[in-house]
Design an enzyme around this catalytic site. Sequence first.
Site, mmCIF file in Angstrom:
data_model
loop_
_atom_site.group_PDB
_atom_site.id
_atom_site.type_symbol
_atom_site.label_atom_id
_atom_site.label_comp_id
_atom_site.label_asym_id
_atom_site.label_seq_id
_atom_site.Cartn_x
_atom_site.Cartn_y
_atom_site.Cartn_z
ATOM 1 C CG HIS A 198 -0.811 -5.687 6.903
ATOM 2 N ND1 HIS A 198 -0.970 -6.992 7.288
ATOM 3 C CD2 HIS A 198 0.383 -5.622 6.253
ATOM 4 C CE1 HIS A 198 0.064 -7.693 6.854
ATOM 5 N NE2 HIS A 198 0.899 -6.887 6.227
ATOM 6 C CD GLU A 439 6.827 -13.616 4.553
ATOM 7 O OE1 GLU A 439 6.483 -12.708 5.320
ATOM 8 O OE2 GLU A 439 6.536 -13.617 3.350
ATOM 9 C CG ASP A 463 3.796 -13.216 8.089
ATOM 10 O OD1 ASP A 463 2.797 -13.317 8.821
ATOM 11 O OD2 ASP A 463 3.780 -12.589 7.020
ATOM 12 C CB CYS A 510 11.718 -6.134 4.872
ATOM 13 S SG CYS A 510 10.882 -7.685 4.532
HETATM 14 C C1 PEP Z 1 6.810 -9.700 7.397
HETATM 15 O O1 PEP Z 1 6.091 -10.693 7.531
HETATM 16 O O2 PEP Z 1 7.724 -9.390 8.192
HETATM 17 C C2 PEP Z 1 6.606 -8.798 6.249
HETATM 18 C C3 PEP Z 1 7.446 -7.830 5.995
HETATM 19 O O3 PEP Z 1 5.492 -8.976 5.512
HETATM 20 P P1 PEP Z 1 4.009 -8.526 5.962
HETATM 21 O O4 PEP Z 1 4.133 -7.747 7.227
HETATM 22 O O5 PEP Z 1 3.451 -7.718 4.843
HETATM 23 O O6 PEP Z 1 3.332 -9.824 6.118
HETATM 24 MG MG MG Z 2 4.880 -11.381 5.854
#
Ligand code: PEP
Ligand code: MG
Length: 586
Positions: A198, A439, A463, A510
């Site tokens: 992140h 996901e 994920d 996303c």
């Molecule tokens: C993902 O898992 O692709 C997602 C957009 O969520 P995060 O990256 O916040 O887990």
């Molecule tokens: Mg995710």
Amino acid sequence: MLEKNTPQELVWEGIAVSPGVAHAVVHVLKDHFDEPDATPISEDEVDSDLARWRTALEVTRTEIEALQKAMEGQDGSAEAEIFEAHLLILHDHSILKQVEKTVREQLICVDAVYYRLMCKHMDALRGLSDSYLRERFLDIKDVTQRVMRHLRGEMLDHPMFEDPVIIVAHDLTPSDTVQLDRSKVLGFALEMGSANSHAAIIARSLSLPAVVRLHNICEDLHSGDSILLDGDEGLLIRNPSAETLAKYRSREARADAREDALHLTRHQPSVTMDGFTIQVSANAEFIEEMESIRDSGAEHVGLFRTEFLHLEDPEANEDWLAECYTRAVKAMSPGEVIFRTLDLGGDKMDPRMTFEEEPNPFLGWRGIRASLGRRDLFRRQLRALLRASAHGRAGIMFPMVSGVEEVREARALLDECARELLHEGVMIGDDIAIGAMIEIPSAAVSADLIATEVDFFSLGTNDLIQYTIAVDRLNERVASLYQPTHPAVLRLIRMTVEAANRAGIRVCICGEMASDIELTPLLVGLGLHELSVTAGQVARVKHAVRQLNAAECRALAEEVMCQGCMVSGLEKTRAMAMTKYPDLLE
Ligand code: PEP
Ligand code: MG
């Protein structure tokens, strides 16, 4: 001996995870507390500086003794003994003597001298397998942390900066990141991390260069050092020479020229050559990003990660949340903002909340599971989101859905909150799109069942890839296995798109793979309706879509799916990208 800055250029090579170049001084966040600048002092200032330090030691002693007393009262004799060890460290005669001597001889403020000496002791014990010695390391760290805070006269554990800085740290968790004064941060240089952590996602979101896997930089760099951070090539250059700086200036001028061309077309719709519209939206983490997102050419926010607002203030009440969400909705109006409900857990731990320690947090109590288990928190968020929906277009989606039951349960709670608000006479929007994130492989496989309960799907491929291939998205050791074009991942994406099409609902990606313009031909070919990307990539992805022909992309996807080989799949989409928009891939 304190190391003196030398003007010699030194280069570290790591892994580039967010593009761009920054040139500034560094701020080292070492073991979650800051390295003080080695500010020079005059001879006249020595006594008062040392007196300030002795006061800090005294306050620390009182603090430790109070803790010790409290522990004894609760029959915590073992803990009380630990504090005894802390007092011994605090009053260690050789440390006290050494600090005073160094300050007098080198005329450097006591903060830096004390800090560096304590770090030296910690370094000697760090990583030793002997458990007794490892505990001593933690004891020294604890004492140092206390003294440093008192020396700075603050109890805050998040630093504020006067001038722009590049953050150097071992690693940054999402909660570390939210505590930084982001208006002053120009880039991240980390010893750990991966492209899918992140910290990297946030760097890309804020359009800041970031480089990870820079080994030992926390040891070798000091706050105040001048560095150039190259997020394109993955380089960190300490004391860049005039020649290096000139090379980077001319590279920057060329990049600016390319950006200017993209800038001119960023607000044009993203329609393929043969007339298919692929909506390109942006991902967001912070309210302050909204302006730059509007300017990026994105009309909508396809993913607003609400955890980051939560981590800024976990105790925030419904009114404050509603106000923040409303600001986001208004800023994007008439566009839509899709808010993802809290996805805490995994690497987005809230240290101030009592989540039980879990042996495997990524497979544990996270996302919608945690929300359904903490209904007080969930209701607060849902009510705030519903209130914001009265001020513009707000969508709500649930993260880490593993099956249809969770979606039904979450929707039922949302409906209950809506009824409550209406009963209280509070306005809410009348057209709120509700979605599920896909996901987890089980959600993709049961996408047809989930589709009947929602208005849209959003594929969280960050994920989805890690759970499908069983490869930790943060673990660099297995990073080569983390492949978006793995046939299993592509099959799950296709399955989700087909289920969405049959149910007549929209489907977006996303995850970070949506931002990769080499993959755009494949994603268009797989039938995605929307790509929600990092803000800095919006203009690029829109430009890429405009150069493509959807029919050709579908044929490409067909071929890739038939061959079932991740390497040739990647090569094929890359080749089409290279033919259609070579200018973007330079
Ligand atoms: C993902 O898992 O692709 C997602 C957009 O969520 P995060 O990256 O916040 O887990
Ligand atoms: Mg995710």
